[in-house]
Each structure stands twice: as structure tokens, then as C-alpha cells.
Enzyme design. Structure first.
Site, PDB file in Angstrom:
ATOM      1  N   HIS A  37       0.842  -1.211   0.000  1.00 31.17           N
ATOM      2  CA  HIS A  37       0.000   0.000   0.000  1.00 31.17           C
ATOM      3  C   HIS A  37       0.873   1.256   0.000  1.00 31.17           C
ATOM      4  O   HIS A  37       0.610   2.218  -0.733  1.00 31.17           O
ATOM      5  CB  HIS A  37      -0.891   0.056   1.251  1.00 31.17           C
TER       6      HIS A  37
ATOM      7  N   LYS B 264     -15.604  -7.110   5.271  1.00 30.44           N
ATOM      8  CA  LYS B 264     -14.423  -7.355   6.096  1.00 30.44           C
ATOM      9  C   LYS B 264     -14.704  -7.033   7.562  1.00 30.44           C
ATOM     10  O   LYS B 264     -15.480  -6.135   7.876  1.00 30.44           O
ATOM     11  CB  LYS B 264     -13.246  -6.496   5.625  1.00 30.44           C
TER      12      LYS B 264
ATOM     13  N   ARG C 264      -2.721  -6.542  -7.873  1.00 31.54           N
ATOM     14  CA  ARG C 264      -1.614  -7.470  -7.653  1.00 31.54           C
ATOM     15  C   ARG C 264      -1.571  -8.549  -8.715  1.00 31.54           C
ATOM     16  O   ARG C 264      -0.518  -9.092  -9.006  1.00 31.54           O
ATOM     17  CB  ARG C 264      -1.734  -8.124  -6.277  1.00 31.54           C
TER      18      ARG C 264
END
Length: 163
Positions: free
Chosen positions: A19, A43, A93
Site C-alpha cells: 500500500h 471485512k 496485484r
């Protein structure tokens, strides 16, 4: 001439070196970068917004054009409008991330056609690392010192130390 303002939003629970790499790289693209700690309803969070904000701010003190805000409970496009940002920064990613991120970008474009999404690929050394993975490694006493800032590693170790 208008300033180029970008928003980099994420749950950052916890913030990783990946990040931080995206923050540093994207700070070079904009006159101002707003890093927003956001809500992801799928989450469960370990850290409060205040803690996440402090972790990030401590690591980016040298970036004078970056500000960290609490975006809790807000849409990213609304934050972009509030901060007059024309760009949303998203990181990927892998190819799997592309599918997910493209969906988010499409919804954001419907919500506000004036905001562009910019995708940055993760540096290869961070491409297989996620916050969830880091928490799992820490839970079982693995070494996460090279994956997150020292302050994050210390706090994760303290909270997840296996008895």
C-alpha cells in the site's frame, strides 16, 4: 490551471508495504493525493480508523502533497467530489484483482462520469501479499517485519500473539 487531485481509497487493515509503495508512486502523479481509509462491509476490521490513519501518516511524513482522511461510511465517488478529485487510484496485484477492480471502476464511472480510475500494478515484491495474509502469518507467529511498517508489525504481533 487546475490541480490534479487523486484519491487512493482502501480498508488498509493493516496498511502494508505494498500500500505504501502505491501511495508513494501515486503521489508523484498528482498535485494532491488523498488517502482514504474506507469501509468494506465484507471485512471485519482489527484496527480503528484512527489507528490506520496514524500508521499511514507516520510512514509518509515526507510526502507533503498527501493527506490521510477517514472515509468511513462514504462512497469513494462522494469523497472525490468533496475533494474535487478527478482521479481514483486503484492497485492490482494479479489478474484476479483486475476483474474485481474493473467492476469497481465501472460502478464508480456510473456514479460519476467525470472521475477517471487509474490502475497501478503492484511492485512484484508485493504482488502476492494481502492484509488478510499478513494477519494470518502474524497470528501463527510468522515474521511479517518485511511486509508491513515496524509499528504495524509490533501491534499485530501484540494483538494476534498465539498463546
Amino acid at each position: 490551471m487546475t490541480n490534479k487531485i487523486g484519491i487512493y481509497a482502501g480498508s488498509f487493515d493493516p496498511v502494508t508495504n505494498g500500500h505504501l509503495d502505491i501511495i508513494r508512486r501515486s503521489s508523484k502523479l498528482f498535485d494532491k493525493l488523498v488517502v482514504a481509509t474506507m469501509t468494506n462491509t465484507s471485512k471485519n476490521y482489527m484496527f480503528s480508523y484512527e489507528e490506520k490513519k496514524k500508521f499511514i501518516e507516520d510512514e509518509i511524513k515526507d510526502l507533503t502533497n498527501v493527506v490521510v482522511i477517514d472515509g468511513n461510511g462514504q462512497l469513494t465517488t462522494k469523497l472525490a467530489q468533496q475533494y474535487h478529485a478527478g482521479f481514483l487510484v486503484r492497485s492490482m496485484r494479479s489478474g484476479d484483482d483486475f476483474v474485481y477492480e474493473a467492476g469497481i471502476a465501472s460502478v464508480n464511472k456510473v456514479l460519476d462520469d467525470n472521475i477517471e480510475t487509474i490502475f497501478l500494478l503492484a511492485d512484484s515484491k508485493y504482488a502476492n501479499i494481502s492484509s488478510s495474509m499478513i494477519k494470518e502469518v502474524a497470528k501463527f507467529n510468522g515474521d511479517i517485519s518485511h511486509l508491513v511498517p515496524a509499528s504495524v508489525a509490533a501491534e499485530l504481533t501484540k494483538r494476534l500473539r498465539k498463546e
